[in-house]
Write an enzyme that holds these catalytic residues in place. Structure first.
Site, short mmCIF file in Angstrom:
data_model
loop_
_atom_site.label_atom_id
_atom_site.label_comp_id
_atom_site.label_asym_id
_atom_site.label_seq_id
_atom_site.Cartn_x
_atom_site.Cartn_y
_atom_site.Cartn_z
N GLY A 81 0.74 -1.30 0.04
CA GLY A 81 -0.05 -0.05 -0.13
C GLY A 81 0.64 1.35 -0.06
O GLY A 81 0.63 2.30 -0.79
N ASP A 82 1.77 1.17 0.83
CA ASP A 82 2.81 2.45 0.86
C ASP A 82 3.55 2.66 -0.38
O ASP A 82 3.58 3.74 -0.74
CB ASP A 82 3.65 2.27 1.98
CG ASP A 82 3.19 2.38 3.27
OD1 ASP A 82 2.79 3.37 3.74
OD2 ASP A 82 3.15 1.23 4.07
N SER A 83 4.02 1.41 -0.95
CA SER A 83 4.83 1.62 -2.27
C SER A 83 3.83 2.06 -3.50
O SER A 83 4.44 2.72 -4.10
CB SER A 83 5.34 0.29 -2.60
OG SER A 83 6.26 -0.10 -1.49
N ALA A 104 1.17 4.10 -3.09
CA ALA A 104 0.91 5.36 -3.12
C ALA A 104 2.28 6.04 -3.37
O ALA A 104 2.18 7.35 -3.93
CB ALA A 104 0.88 5.56 -1.38
N ALA A 105 3.39 5.71 -3.18
CA ALA A 105 4.56 6.31 -3.50
C ALA A 105 4.82 6.40 -5.08
O ALA A 105 5.33 7.50 -5.61
CB ALA A 105 5.96 5.50 -2.95
#
Length: 414
Positions: free
Chosen positions: A172-174, A176-177
């Site tokens: 999820g973080d990746s 978004a990045a």
């Protein structure tokens, strides 16, 4: 590792990173890999928590070597007005600011988007947060795991008779990045065609292109990956759920187990591929069945098709199964561990690993940089820096003399 001057496609682009952990730092990492000059702001008392995550060497995470390669580390106490003033000066000089604090934190420090835009109309700020900068949930803490759940990914991950599972990385973080990188590049393009970089002046002498805020919510970045879920539900009331290793509604595409207990993925869902697959496994009856010639005819018989493929796989060890299916031009692959990757001819031929060394000479392999650009490829110029390693260099560039820098250190502003 000795620092090298950038020659990448983003050489000359200045980026200020105000963030910790994964989403914001991964976003700026990619810009740094392709030549941007990235200054990462860290708290003096320990820095980014990811420095201590997972496997460590001499107290610092191996992950740090990758996540912060090519970045310059500057420590600032953002609770001190002097630290906030330095951050503001760096932000006004930056082409792109990347941050992943809760909405409102930068405003409290006087370096919010609107604060900077009043002075520098070309300000580009990429803001990554759990729920975005607006809406009733904007002030809630939001990690990647929550974004994966709210965005729909967790609901379809796992087996139907068990609770949802997470993918084994912070996807999820990746995601978004990556959306942040795309947004930053589009905003930079728009700024450049509308007037370019701010000339540092105000009033009638101000010359600048149009900047903008790139608002990335973790749950929305995940939601953007969810294919046809919305129209399927809106039109047909279909709620996609967990299907294990299979790809729902696209047959056959699943994970199968071979005689030696290995798992392989077979994607025979193209119509011509399906025929070649069934011929290769000795099921000419299925290969020539008119009902199975197209995907919409195969879907109702998913269990039968998967059963036939699994029965064949159980009669073959993995190497033989792979050889037969590759010879039939069927998409097939072993499920790789990192050990498999490190010795795989395709990974090696594509130079997907870089050899580096720590300052004490200890060798270290890192993943190579993607995507691969033919003329201006990315590069690792140095590994993740020590905490505050670039304080003196960056502050001198702002006009601070040695005495002033020493005072800021003594008073724990940096």
């Amino acid at each position: 590792m000795t620092e090298k001057k950038s020659s990448g496609p983003l050489a000359g682009i200045k980026v200020l990173e105000l963030g910790t952990l994964i989403a914001g730092p991964f976003c700026s990492r990619m810009l740094a890999e392709f030549g941007a000059d990235v200054i990462k702001i860290e708290a003096p008392d320990g820095g980014d928590p990811i420095r201590q995550w997972r496997v460590l060497k001499d107290g610092t995470s191996l992950w740090w070597s990758v996540q912060s390669r090519n970045k310059k580390s500057v420590t600032l106490n953002m609770k001190d007005p002097r630290g906030q003033d330095i951050a503001k000066r760096l932000a006004l000089d930056a082409d792109i600011i990347i941050e992943n604090y809760r909405p409102g934190v930068l405003e409290k420090w006087g370096v919010g988007y609107e604060d900077l835009k009043k002075i520098n109309p070309a300000t580009i700020m990429v803001r990554l947060s759990g729920y975005g900068q607006t809406g009733p949930m904007k002030d809630l803490p939001g990690f990647g795991a929550i974004g994966e759940s709210m965005g729909g990914m967790r609901y379809v991950s796992g087996h139907p008779d068990r609770p949802p599972v997470r993918i084994g990385i912070s996807i999820g973080d990746s995601l978004a990045a990556l959306h942040g990188v795309i947004g930053a590049m589009m905003a930079l393009r728009h700024r450049d065609v509308t007037g370019g970089r701010w000339n540092g002046k105000t009033g009638d002498e101000c010359v600048a292109g149009q900047g903008q805020m790139v608002d990335v919510a973790l749950y929305e970045a995940v939601f953007n990956m969810m294919e046809s879920m919305v129209p399927e539900y809106d039109y047909a009331g279909v709620v996609r759920t967990r299907t294990g290793g299979a790809l729902p509604g696209i047959v056959p595409s699943n994970t199968y187990t071979t005689a030696d207990g290995e798992n392989i993925v077979i994607a025979g869902n193209g119509d011509a591929i399906f025929k070649r697959l069934m011929t290769a496994i000795g099921r000419d009856d299925m290969a020539n069945d008119p009902q199975l010639a197209r995907n919409d005819g195969r879907v109702p018989r998913t269990e039968e098709i998967d059963g036939a493929i699994q029965a064949w796989c159980e009669s073959k060890e993995i190497d033989e199964a792979l050889a037969i299916l590759k010879a039939a031009d069927v998409p097939v692959g072993k499920i790789y561990s990192v050990r498999d990757m490190m010795s795989d001819p395709q990974f090696l031929a594509r130079r997907m690993f870089e050899q580096h060394a720590f300052s004490d000479g200890t060798p270290l392999k890192l993943p190579a940089i993607t995507p691969k650009l033919s003329e201006t490829p990315g590069e690792t110029r140095w590994l993740g820096p020590a905490l505050g390693e670039h304080n003196d260099e960056v502050l001198r560039a702002l006009g601070f003399d040695d005495a002033r820098i020493a005072q800021l250190k003594n008073e724990r502003v940096i």
